[in-house]
Motif scaffolding. Structure first.
Motif, short mmCIF file in Angstrom:
data_model
loop_
_atom_site.label_atom_id
_atom_site.label_comp_id
_atom_site.label_asym_id
_atom_site.label_seq_id
_atom_site.Cartn_x
_atom_site.Cartn_y
_atom_site.Cartn_z
N GLY A 1 0.80 -1.22 0.00
CA GLY A 1 0.00 0.00 0.00
C GLY A 1 0.83 1.27 0.00
N GLY A 2 2.09 1.16 -0.38
CA GLY A 2 2.94 2.34 -0.46
C GLY A 2 3.44 2.85 0.87
N GLN A 3 3.32 2.04 1.92
CA GLN A 3 3.81 2.47 3.23
C GLN A 3 5.33 2.53 3.21
OE1 GLN A 3 1.53 1.20 6.84
NE2 GLN A 3 0.91 -0.48 5.51
N ARG A 4 5.86 3.56 3.85
CA ARG A 4 7.30 3.78 3.86
C ARG A 4 7.94 3.19 5.11
NH1 ARG A 4 7.85 10.12 1.91
NH2 ARG A 4 6.79 9.88 -0.12
N GLY A 5 9.26 3.18 5.09
CA GLY A 5 9.99 2.69 6.26
C GLY A 5 10.64 1.36 5.99
N ARG A 6 11.81 1.18 6.59
CA ARG A 6 12.55 -0.06 6.41
C ARG A 6 11.88 -1.19 7.17
NH1 ARG A 6 18.94 -0.77 8.02
NH2 ARG A 6 19.16 -2.96 7.32
N LYS A 7 11.79 -2.33 6.53
CA LYS A 7 11.15 -3.49 7.15
C LYS A 7 11.97 -3.97 8.34
CE LYS A 7 9.72 -8.22 6.02
NZ LYS A 7 9.61 -9.22 4.92
N PRO A 8 11.37 -4.07 9.52
CA PRO A 8 12.13 -4.50 10.71
C PRO A 8 12.32 -6.01 10.74
CG PRO A 8 9.84 -4.11 11.30
CD PRO A 8 9.97 -3.74 9.85
N GLY A 9 13.30 -6.43 11.50
CA GLY A 9 13.52 -7.85 11.68
C GLY A 9 12.55 -8.43 12.70
N VAL A 10 12.31 -9.71 12.60
CA VAL A 10 11.41 -10.42 13.52
C VAL A 10 12.15 -11.62 14.10
CG1 VAL A 10 9.23 -11.67 13.78
CG2 VAL A 10 9.37 -9.72 12.23
N ARG A 11 12.05 -11.81 15.39
CA ARG A 11 12.62 -13.00 16.02
C ARG A 11 11.70 -13.43 17.15
NH1 ARG A 11 15.11 -8.60 17.96
NH2 ARG A 11 15.72 -8.49 20.17
N GLU A 12 11.75 -14.69 17.47
CA GLU A 12 10.86 -15.23 18.51
C GLU A 12 11.60 -16.21 19.40
OE1 GLU A 12 7.71 -17.87 17.24
OE2 GLU A 12 6.35 -17.07 18.79
N ILE A 13 11.34 -16.07 20.70
CA ILE A 13 11.77 -17.09 21.66
C ILE A 13 10.54 -17.94 21.95
CG2 ILE A 13 12.69 -17.53 23.96
CD1 ILE A 13 14.05 -14.83 23.84
N ASN A 14 10.51 -19.12 21.37
CA ASN A 14 9.34 -20.00 21.46
C ASN A 14 9.54 -21.00 22.59
OD1 ASN A 14 7.38 -22.19 20.87
ND2 ASN A 14 7.00 -20.99 19.01
N ASP A 15 8.54 -21.12 23.45
CA ASP A 15 8.68 -22.03 24.59
C ASP A 15 8.44 -23.48 24.22
OD1 ASP A 15 5.95 -22.19 24.28
OD2 ASP A 15 5.48 -21.78 26.39
N CYS A 16 8.09 -23.73 22.95
CA CYS A 16 7.91 -25.11 22.45
C CYS A 16 6.93 -25.90 23.32
CB CYS A 16 9.25 -25.83 22.36
SG CYS A 16 10.44 -25.03 21.26
N ALA A 17 5.86 -25.22 23.71
CA ALA A 17 4.77 -25.84 24.49
C ALA A 17 5.21 -26.32 25.87
CB ALA A 17 4.15 -27.00 23.70
N THR A 18 6.27 -25.73 26.43
CA THR A 18 6.73 -26.10 27.77
C THR A 18 5.95 -25.37 28.86
OG1 THR A 18 8.43 -24.39 27.75
CG2 THR A 18 9.06 -26.56 26.91
N GLY A 19 5.23 -24.33 28.48
CA GLY A 19 4.50 -23.54 29.47
C GLY A 19 5.31 -22.42 30.07
N ASN A 20 6.52 -22.17 29.54
CA ASN A 20 7.36 -21.09 30.06
C ASN A 20 7.04 -19.75 29.44
OD1 ASN A 20 8.89 -22.76 31.79
ND2 ASN A 20 10.12 -23.46 30.05
N GLY A 21 6.26 -19.73 28.38
CA GLY A 21 5.86 -18.48 27.75
C GLY A 21 6.75 -18.08 26.59
N SER A 22 6.16 -17.72 25.47
CA SER A 22 6.89 -17.29 24.28
C SER A 22 6.94 -15.77 24.19
CB SER A 22 6.24 -17.87 23.02
OG SER A 22 6.23 -19.27 23.04
N THR A 23 7.92 -15.26 23.44
CA THR A 23 8.07 -13.83 23.22
C THR A 23 8.40 -13.57 21.76
OG1 THR A 23 8.88 -13.47 25.47
CG2 THR A 23 9.25 -11.71 23.87
N LEU A 24 7.69 -12.64 21.14
CA LEU A 24 7.95 -12.22 19.76
C LEU A 24 8.51 -10.81 19.78
CD1 LEU A 24 7.44 -12.99 16.68
CD2 LEU A 24 5.39 -11.56 16.88
N TYR A 25 9.64 -10.59 19.08
CA TYR A 25 10.28 -9.28 19.00
C TYR A 25 10.22 -8.77 17.56
CZ TYR A 25 12.48 -10.60 23.46
OH TYR A 25 12.72 -11.00 24.75
N VAL A 26 9.93 -7.48 17.42
CA VAL A 26 9.98 -6.83 16.11
C VAL A 26 10.82 -5.57 16.26
CG1 VAL A 26 8.66 -5.83 14.22
CG2 VAL A 26 7.66 -7.69 15.55
N GLY A 27 11.89 -5.47 15.45
CA GLY A 27 12.78 -4.32 15.55
C GLY A 27 14.06 -4.65 16.26
#
Length: 369
Positions: free
Chosen positions: A131-157
């Protein structure tokens, strides 16, 4: 509009001086506790509501150091960030500060909300320039708990200026009563003095939404700020931090262990509790100028366990940990009694064994070196 929380605050002042800051806090009937400095500063202290420093610190202040060019930094993370902000505004006004960092959070509580929100965020990043939005695409990374119940975290930027976090806070805190608690959070570090100054003015006005929208993650607002009410986590009551309330919580949490300490060191005589506490406090002060009650109790529990392990291995089982400490600490009276009462080589054996066990638990102090 959803309630946005201030969850982290770091501000800098180029106008205030040390004496002005300390005097202002004293006029507010607050108390100063020195702590170890960092971030290139040479002096730091926490600001507390009570003289015993049993309350959570309202804010930590850093000052001194040539590299900091006479600035003073005020820092606080977590729910008390808003309390710290109110204190600074009340004492010094909005013109005294530059905003170095602030985190803004919104909370949700619904089954599978993390997965739904994660899917939305990843899709938005994949189509960052659509849609013509400007700005550099940020990186994405995730710490996935792999269903251990410890909680996952998603980072952008990258976090250098902007960072978005989506994480399962309930699971990470092991909150069985809030297992589906998910937090969406934006971290903002303005670049340049004019931006930092303007950001703090908006912060002072409570305009957290405008600051959120100054980041590239304003595009996520459509999703997060239009969630139905049933998916929004209800606001929690403010914790009572009064002395009586904290004392009740302390007794409820630690009474059993205090009873164990008194039984072990004083044969059940509760009048000795104060001396036992001061004994462990002095040990902690050897290691660090600061200490916390919880750390003291944890250390005491480990030390009692070390002693019990030694007693199980001793055929005599009659020595006391204080005799060992005094002997190694060069107390001549205790040395004489100790050597008369024990067989040859016993002192060295106990010293090595105790040294090894305390080192293993991270409890070794200067008295055992």
């Amino acid at each position: 509009m959803l309630p946005i929380k201030l969850d982290y605050l770091t501000v800098i002042s180029e106008l205030l001086n040390s004496r002005t800051v300390v005097e202002a806090f004293k006029l507010e009937n607050l108390f100063i506790k020195p702590v170890r400095p960092k971030f290139g500063y040479t002096y730091a202290y926490q600001v507390h509501e009570d003289s015993l420093f049993t309350s959570d610190p309202i804010v930590t202040v850093y000052e001194g150091g040539e590299s900091q060019k006479g600035t003073i930094m005020f820092d606080r993370s977590g729910p008390l960030s808003s309390v710290a902000l109110s204190l600074l505004l009340r004492c010094f006004g909005a013109d005294a500060f530059l905003m170095s960092r602030a985190d803004f959070a919104v909370d949700f509580e619904a089954q599978d909300f993390y997965l739904d929100a994660r899917s939305y965020v990843v899709n938005e990043v994949d189509n960052w320039s659509a849609g013509g939005q400007r700005g550099r695409k940020p990186g994405v990374r995730e710490i996935n708990d792999c269903a251990t119940g410890n909680g996952s975290t998603l980072y952008v930027g990258s976090g250098q200026k902007y960072l978005f976090r989506l994480y399962e806070k309930g699971k990470q805190l092991k909150r069985k009563d809030a297992w589906n608690w998910v937090r969406a959070e934006v971290q903002y570090r303005p670049d340049g003095k004019p931006a930092k100054r303007n950001a703090f003015k908006k912060l002072a006005q409570g305009d957290y939404f405008s600051l959120w929208c100054e980041t590239p993650f304003a595009r996520f607002s459509e999703y997060f700020f239009r969630q139905p009410a049933e998916r929004v986590r209800a606001e929690q009551p403010i914790r009572d931090t009064g002395l009586e309330s904290r004392a009740k919580h302390f007794i409820k949490q630690y009474f059993g262990f205090m009873q164990e300490l008194v039984g072990h060191h004083a044969h059940g005589d509760w009048s000795e509790l104060g001396e036992i506490v001061m004994h462990y406090k002095k040990l902690l002060q050897v290691e660090s100028p600061t200490w916390q009650v919880s750390e003291m109790l944890e250390r005491a529990a480990l030390e009692v366990r070390c002693e019990e392990e030694l007693k199980e291995e001793s055929s005599r089982g009659s020595y006391n940990i204080y005799y060992v400490k005094y002997d190694i600490g060069h107390d001549p009276v205790q040395q004489a009694r100790h050597h008369q009462a024990q067989p040859a080589g016993w002192e060295r054996l106990v010293h090595i064994s105790l040294h090894t066990r305390l080192s293993k638990h991270g409890l070794l102090t200067g008295g055992f070196a």
